[in-house]
Scaffold this motif. Structure first.
Motif, PDB file in Angstrom:
ATOM      1  N   MET A   1       0.758  -1.020   0.318  1.00  0.00           N
ATOM      2  CA  MET A   1       0.041   0.129  -0.314  1.00  0.00           C
ATOM      3  C   MET A   1       0.769   1.319  -0.184  1.00  0.00           C
ATOM      4  O   MET A   1       1.849   1.369   0.888  1.00  0.00           O
ATOM      5  N   THR A   2       1.084   2.130  -0.947  1.00  0.00           N
ATOM      6  CA  THR A   2       1.640   2.751  -1.598  1.00  0.00           C
ATOM      7  C   THR A   2       0.803   4.804  -0.627  1.00  0.00           C
ATOM      8  O   THR A   2      -0.045   4.360  -0.115  1.00  0.00           O
ATOM      9  N   SER A   3       1.711   5.096   0.285  1.00  0.00           N
ATOM     10  CA  SER A   3       1.109   6.361   0.936  1.00  0.00           C
ATOM     11  C   SER A   3       2.094   7.100   0.485  1.00  0.00           C
ATOM     12  O   SER A   3       3.331   7.103   0.676  1.00  0.00           O
ATOM     13  N   VAL A   4       1.477   8.305   0.194  1.00  0.00           N
ATOM     14  CA  VAL A   4       1.924   9.542  -0.546  1.00  0.00           C
ATOM     15  C   VAL A   4       2.894  10.682   0.785  1.00  0.00           C
ATOM     16  O   VAL A   4       2.176  10.786   1.045  1.00  0.00           O
ATOM     17  N   ASN A   5       3.614  10.983   0.533  1.00  0.00           N
ATOM     18  CA  ASN A   5       4.202  11.583   1.115  1.00  0.00           C
ATOM     19  C   ASN A   5       5.343  12.894   0.322  1.00  0.00           C
ATOM     20  O   ASN A   5       5.272  12.544  -1.399  1.00  0.00           O
ATOM     21  N   MET A  10       7.272  12.473  -6.419  1.00  0.00           N
ATOM     22  CA  MET A  10       7.355  12.852  -7.615  1.00  0.00           C
ATOM     23  C   MET A  10       7.333  11.294  -8.600  1.00  0.00           C
ATOM     24  O   MET A  10       6.644  10.932  -9.823  1.00  0.00           O
ATOM     25  N   ALA A  11       8.028  10.252  -8.434  1.00  0.00           N
ATOM     26  CA  ALA A  11       8.085   8.600  -8.549  1.00  0.00           C
ATOM     27  C   ALA A  11       6.685   8.448  -9.014  1.00  0.00           C
ATOM     28  O   ALA A  11       6.021   7.377  -9.443  1.00  0.00           O
ATOM     29  N   VAL A  12       5.498   9.192  -8.087  1.00  0.00           N
ATOM     30  CA  VAL A  12       3.959   7.934  -7.616  1.00  0.00           C
ATOM     31  C   VAL A  12       3.122   8.657  -9.026  1.00  0.00           C
ATOM     32  O   VAL A  12       2.398   7.528  -9.497  1.00  0.00           O
TER      33      VAL A  12
ATOM     34  N   LEU C  16      -5.944   9.432  -5.970  1.00  0.00           N
ATOM     35  CA  LEU C  16      -5.586   8.487  -7.202  1.00  0.00           C
ATOM     36  C   LEU C  16      -5.250   7.349  -7.257  1.00  0.00           C
ATOM     37  O   LEU C  16      -5.441   6.697  -7.567  1.00  0.00           O
ATOM     38  N   VAL C  17      -4.003   6.629  -6.397  1.00  0.00           N
ATOM     39  CA  VAL C  17      -3.271   5.655  -6.460  1.00  0.00           C
ATOM     40  C   VAL C  17      -4.368   4.549  -5.482  1.00  0.00           C
ATOM     41  O   VAL C  17      -4.674   3.649  -5.824  1.00  0.00           O
ATOM     42  N   ASP C  18      -5.395   5.222  -4.163  1.00  0.00           N
ATOM     43  CA  ASP C  18      -6.037   5.504  -3.252  1.00  0.00           C
ATOM     44  C   ASP C  18      -7.214   4.041  -5.087  1.00  0.00           C
ATOM     45  O   ASP C  18      -7.541   2.717  -4.506  1.00  0.00           O
ATOM     46  N   GLU C  19      -7.723   4.713  -5.658  1.00  0.00           N
ATOM     47  CA  GLU C  19      -8.415   4.525  -6.701  1.00  0.00           C
ATOM     48  C   GLU C  19      -7.980   3.059  -7.011  1.00  0.00           C
ATOM     49  O   GLU C  19      -8.809   2.471  -8.125  1.00  0.00           O
ATOM     50  N   ARG C  20      -6.583   3.026  -7.767  1.00  0.00           N
ATOM     51  CA  ARG C  20      -6.309   2.259  -8.810  1.00  0.00           C
ATOM     52  C   ARG C  20      -5.871   1.392  -8.110  1.00  0.00           C
ATOM     53  O   ARG C  20      -5.992  -0.131  -8.624  1.00  0.00           O
ATOM     54  N   ASP C  21      -5.626   0.970  -6.582  1.00  0.00           N
ATOM     55  CA  ASP C  21      -5.585   0.039  -5.510  1.00  0.00           C
ATOM     56  C   ASP C  21      -6.728  -0.488  -5.530  1.00  0.00           C
ATOM     57  O   ASP C  21      -6.892  -2.170  -5.847  1.00  0.00           O
ATOM     58  N   ILE C  22      -8.032   0.386  -5.520  1.00  0.00           N
ATOM     59  CA  ILE C  22      -9.381  -0.321  -5.052  1.00  0.00           C
ATOM     60  C   ILE C  22      -9.331  -1.210  -6.524  1.00  0.00           C
ATOM     61  O   ILE C  22     -10.035  -2.300  -6.767  1.00  0.00           O
TER      62      ILE C  22
END
Lengths: 168, 168, 168
Positions: A1-5, A10-12, C16-22
């Protein structure tokens, strides 16, 4: 699970953009295929592509693939009066930043010039994508087929999708 | 190919958000259509919409479209006992930051009140989206049809998808 | 309509990341289901899951669901010779940052071991997703069915999709 920080944003975002770019290639493939336009399909692949639709049906290299698609008897414009390819369930796994494994699910309808019922294919694309200077391209595609209805190619000519076998 | 950096990240993320917002409109359209709920479909379009399903079947303006959808003989709730619209293969091209060309692929199942087999439509939506104060809306929609099975509207009443013609 | 700026960009990208994970969970569910692999489906759900396919068909809790899926007469590997689940039209609404309502549309093809025509299901998944330490998981799933063709379960055994009724 990615937590954005602040360190990874930038990579995300680059990954999100890459994922959309990859999805677009899948959809452009379907569009140009349904348009019976092989010349527009080829730039979606790398030059040394590998494509397999069955144990003995596929192509290695762009030139060979173009021949298969453009054949004046069995090519897509000659064989089908119409097709509609519906691609969904796209799962992307990056192997590294320039390579991705991409799996998707296909519903494909085929209308023949010959007098026979329309053929339906239920399948999966198991692809490898490569980042090039011109964007993401398909370097390897294996189609695995879950089932068909009235399709001209019979089961033994297709690679089956992975499935647990009935044990009793 | 977009390379994300500190200078473009804000614009890139805005585009990703816009793309999801546009996709959501396509899906809400299908949901409200399948719910036979024209009143909920209309806010997904701009007031001066243009919709064409065939050479002589469509609507110009929200009021006209609502009339078509709500007709007590040929409207969606009166004509179909059930429908299911499956939208995929979405390709979005921004013309400028407030306008986008959007192409998608449709599989649509129709169950009739009349005693006849269920009808299937294989088609493409060729849309124009416009950013408004209330979000992205459909300003223009042209449905192009690849093929049908047991559908009540015949081929000559539909706009075909673009396709290379058989030459021999 | 979200306007991306320096204050919200981190939260927007997280969404956006959460949406793709879902979405990925929805697609992995279909993949493992089509592979007739219940053991790989269970980790996509929380332990105290609730799943309902009809008024009297479903499961509460992971153990019960695994029993349903793995039954040696009516389980997915025993009952179907093959399936293909096509999931699209995904609409995600976050209730809070760790909970989301997710609606999607399903086209499902089923080949039986028994000698009977292939069954088609047109349906919607109405899901609730929960963020866990292991990522987003399905906590609640209700399948509502728009229609079927040659499917073994009859209409009264299914929950219908929401739809305006014909008034005349």
């Amino acid at each position: 699970m990615t937590s954005v920080n602040e360190d990874n944003i930038m990579a995300v975002v680059q990954r999100l953009v890459d994922e959309r770019d990859i999805e677009r290639v899948l959809f452009q493939y379907a569009f140009h295929l349904d348009a019976a336009d092989p010349q527009s399909m080829l730039p979606l692949f790398v030059e040394d592509l590998y494509v397999a639709y069955g144990p003995s049906h596929g192509a290695t290299g762009a030139e060979s693939y173009l021949d298969v698609l453009s054949n004046d008897k069995t090519g897509i414009a000659a064989f089908f009066a119409g097709t509609s390819h519906h691609v969904s369930n796209i799962v992307i796994d990056f192997v590294n930043k320039d390579t991705a494994k991409v799996r998707s699910v296909l519903y494909a309808w085929h209308k023949y010039y010959r007098d026979r019922p329309d053929g339906i294919v239920y399948a999966q694309y198991h692809d490898e994508f490569t980042r090039t200077d011109e964007g993401w391209k398909i370097s390897r595609r294996e189609q695995k087929t879950a089932g068909t209805e009235n399709y001209h190619a019979k089961a033994h000519a297709l690679v089956p999708t992975p499935r647990t076998q009935k044990t009793s």
